[in-house]
Design an enzyme around this catalytic site. Structure first.
Site, PDB file in Angstrom:
ATOM      1  N   GLU A  89       0.840  -1.187   0.000  1.00  7.41           N
ATOM      2  CA  GLU A  89       0.000   0.000   0.000  1.00  7.41           C
ATOM      3  C   GLU A  89       0.883   1.247   0.000  1.00  7.41           C
ATOM      4  O   GLU A  89       2.080   1.163   0.301  1.00  7.41           O
ATOM      5  CB  GLU A  89      -0.912   0.006   1.231  1.00  7.41           C
ATOM      6  CG  GLU A  89      -1.892  -1.146   1.246  1.00  7.41           C
ATOM      7  CD  GLU A  89      -2.864  -1.112   2.415  1.00  7.41           C
ATOM      8  OE1 GLU A  89      -3.703  -2.018   2.491  1.00  7.41           O
ATOM      9  OE2 GLU A  89      -2.776  -0.170   3.246  1.00  7.41           O
ATOM     10  N   SER A 118       2.327   1.283   3.452  1.00  7.94           N
ATOM     11  CA  SER A 118       2.863   0.050   4.051  1.00  7.94           C
ATOM     12  C   SER A 118       3.524  -0.785   2.972  1.00  7.94           C
ATOM     13  O   SER A 118       2.863  -1.382   2.135  1.00  7.94           O
ATOM     14  CB  SER A 118       1.764  -0.759   4.744  1.00  7.94           C
ATOM     15  OG  SER A 118       0.810  -1.224   3.825  1.00  7.94           O
ATOM     16  N   GLY A 119       4.855  -0.771   2.999  1.00 10.06           N
ATOM     17  CA  GLY A 119       5.628  -1.583   2.059  1.00 10.06           C
ATOM     18  C   GLY A 119       6.283  -2.718   2.801  1.00 10.06           C
ATOM     19  O   GLY A 119       5.730  -3.807   2.924  1.00 10.06           O
ATOM     20  N   SER A 120       7.461  -2.467   3.350  1.00  6.43           N
ATOM     21  CA  SER A 120       8.158  -3.496   4.120  1.00  6.43           C
ATOM     22  C   SER A 120       7.371  -3.913   5.354  1.00  6.43           C
ATOM     23  O   SER A 120       7.393  -5.077   5.759  1.00  6.43           O
ATOM     24  CB  SER A 120       9.545  -2.989   4.540  1.00  6.43           C
ATOM     25  OG  SER A 120      10.355  -2.771   3.400  1.00  6.43           O
ATOM     26  N   GLN A 132      29.391  -2.857 -18.438  1.00  6.18           N
ATOM     27  CA  GLN A 132      30.681  -2.165 -18.402  1.00  6.18           C
ATOM     28  C   GLN A 132      31.642  -2.737 -19.435  1.00  6.18           C
ATOM     29  O   GLN A 132      32.382  -1.994 -20.096  1.00  6.18           O
ATOM     30  CB  GLN A 132      31.287  -2.275 -16.991  1.00  6.18           C
ATOM     31  CG  GLN A 132      32.570  -1.494 -16.786  1.00  6.18           C
ATOM     32  CD  GLN A 132      32.335   0.010 -16.698  1.00  6.18           C
ATOM     33  OE1 GLN A 132      31.209   0.446 -16.494  1.00  6.18           O
ATOM     34  NE2 GLN A 132      33.394   0.789 -16.849  1.00  6.18           N
ATOM     35  N   GLU A 134       9.094  -8.187  -3.584  1.00 10.83           N
ATOM     36  CA  GLU A 134       8.966  -9.465  -2.872  1.00 10.83           C
ATOM     37  C   GLU A 134       9.667  -9.415  -1.509  1.00 10.83           C
ATOM     38  O   GLU A 134      10.177 -10.403  -0.999  1.00 10.83           O
ATOM     39  CB  GLU A 134       9.529 -10.637  -3.705  1.00 10.83           C
ATOM     40  CG  GLU A 134       8.985 -10.754  -5.122  1.00 10.83           C
ATOM     41  CD  GLU A 134       7.551 -11.254  -5.177  1.00 10.83           C
ATOM     42  OE1 GLU A 134       6.793 -10.960  -4.235  1.00 10.83           O
ATOM     43  OE2 GLU A 134       7.187 -11.928  -6.143  1.00 10.83           O
ATOM     44  N   ASN A 166      15.724  -6.303   0.041  1.00 12.25           N
ATOM     45  CA  ASN A 166      16.866  -7.091   0.515  1.00 12.25           C
ATOM     46  C   ASN A 166      17.272  -6.716   1.935  1.00 12.25           C
ATOM     47  O   ASN A 166      17.892  -7.524   2.634  1.00 12.25           O
ATOM     48  CB  ASN A 166      18.031  -6.958  -0.470  1.00 12.25           C
ATOM     49  CG  ASN A 166      17.809  -7.801  -1.710  1.00 12.25           C
ATOM     50  OD1 ASN A 166      16.751  -8.423  -1.868  1.00 12.25           O
ATOM     51  ND2 ASN A 166      18.782  -7.838  -2.598  1.00 12.25           N
TER      52      ASN A 166
END
Length: 419
Positions: free
Chosen positions: A165, A168-170, A374, A401, A404
């Site tokens: 939302e 509210s992510g993590s 590179q 998802e 990290n």
């Protein structure tokens, strides 16, 4: 997997890559890592090698020739995905009695890695769609499974996962989208952000609050497109993942039948987290495919590009860099496959291994793709060369998802709470 069948070997035209580069790219995909040290088929059963080959061929013939065009024109390749579904890729780990392929998490990882060599963005959406279909298959009752899963597995209908939302992510357990019970319907209010497929898909697996604060107040509803009160925000402009639309999903007094609730009230957060464990393996597998393709592209560039009178392949610094890329690719693949096996077997270490795989593999594979760019020098920054798209498409894998940073929290929590 009975749905597997022969594929057309006619590569379609229409992308913006130069013809020479497109042909080299597709040939490399079909050779599937001719350098034996990075061969992704090592250790697989004969059956796994067969559907891996089908996925690689589909990636080379049906996806790679269009990858740049889908990205630049922001095309959601519905018909191509339906062709993938004819091969069994619409419900890879959904049970066969409702149209799925009934394969394992390891099988699924192998397929997503191969498909991502052709287009990461499209494969990543297919992985999200598969996660939604699995959630309905696993937590739905027989009526729900029979109503939704066959059309999802054939990709006649497409699905989106709605957890994040604007606020509210993590911290997913703090979500605010509410579902108030009124008779035989829930009245849904709130909004979801960054929803892959939003507005273009047919089925929305929505986490919402039916109870008090915290994870135990969250339930899971399946909301169908066309339901009054369901609307969508503008299509987001993104750095990568451009072959799948991303929009906010908005609920305004949206009436959803109680019969569309998956599981019991209060089970939604558990459903969401179980879905994400597999989703983390899936997205790591998509990163593997991008890294594998990028190693091949870098290798071939080093073999043909000359500077200071000799090919770049004779430069020891670049030789060592390529060796590091190959080593990290293989290490990443092994970790993903171990995590997939742990999840399939419901091992005690499955959640931590899924988090480790997502953390390590998305970080390392992004670094591999970035190093490949590179090595291409200025050419790597041109959109005529596929390597830049792999870099753009997998950057978001370190965020979605579960970021990290959150993966580090999960892993360290497991270590510190063990006696």
């Amino acid at each position: 997997m009975a749905a597997l069948g022969p594929l057309s070997r006619t590569a379609r035209l229409g992308c913006n890559l130069c013809r020479k580069h497109r042909l080299v790219f597709n040939r490399n995909l079909q050779r599937r890592g001719i350098a034996s040290c990075i061969d992704p088929s090592y250790g697989l059963s004969e059956e796994q090698k067969e559907f891996q080959k089908v996925a690689f061929d589909f990636a080379a013939n049906e996806m790679a020739p269009h990858m740049a065009e889908w990205d630049q024109k922001e095309i959601f390749p519905v018909e191509t995905m339906r062709k993938a579904a004819q091969l069994g890729f619409g419900g890879i780990y959904v049970q066969p009695e409702v149209g799925g392929s009934g394969l394992s998490r390891l099988d699924t990882s192998i397929i997503f890695e191969a498909l991502s060599t052709g287009c990461v963005s499209t494969t990543a959406y297919i992985s999200i769609h598969n996660m939604c279909a699995w959630m309905i298959d696993t937590f739905g009752n027989n009526e729900q499974r029979e109503r939704f899963c066959p059309d999802l597995c054939s990709m006649e209908k497409f699905a989106s996962y709605c957890l994040t939302e604007p606020g509210s992510g993590s911290d997913a357990a703090s979500l605010l989208t509410s579902a108030r019970l009124k008779g035989d319907h829930y009245i849904l209010n709130g909004s979801k952000a960054f929803i892959s497929g939003g507005g273009d898909t047919d089925v929305y697996v929505v986490m919402c609050r039916t109870g008090g604060k915290g994870p135990k107040g969250i339930s899971c509803l399946v909301v169908e497109k066309g339901t009054p009160g369901l609307s969508f925000g503008k299509k987001e402009k993104k750095v990568g993942w451009n072959s799948q639309p991303t929009r906010a999903v908005i609920f305004e007094d949206c009436a959803v039948p109680v019969t569309n609730r998956l599981g019991a009230e209060g089970q939604g957060f558990n459903i969401a987290m179980k879905g994400l464990n597999g989703g983390r393996i899936n997205i790591a597998s998509c990163s593997l495919g991008a890294a594998h393709a990028s190693v091949l592209l870098a290798r071939d560039h080093l073999l043909v590009r000359k500077q200071f009178g000799e090919t770049l392949a004779n430069n020891q610094f670049l030789q060592f860099k390529l060796a590091e890329m190959a080593t990290k690719l293989v290490a990443s693949r092994l970790l993903v496959r171990e995590a997939a096996t742990a999840l399939q077997q419901s091992r005690a270490d499955a959640v931590s291994l899924c988090s480790m795989a997502k953390l390590f593999v998305t970080d390392e594979c992004f670094n591999i793709c970035n190093q490949a760019l590179q090595m291409h020098g200025g050419y790597g920054y041109l959109k005529d060369y596929a390597v830049q798209q792999f870099v753009r498409d997998i950057r978001v894998h370190q965020i979605l998802e579960g970021t990290n940073e959150v993966m580090r929290m999960i892993i360290s929590r497991n270590l510190l709470t063990e006696s």
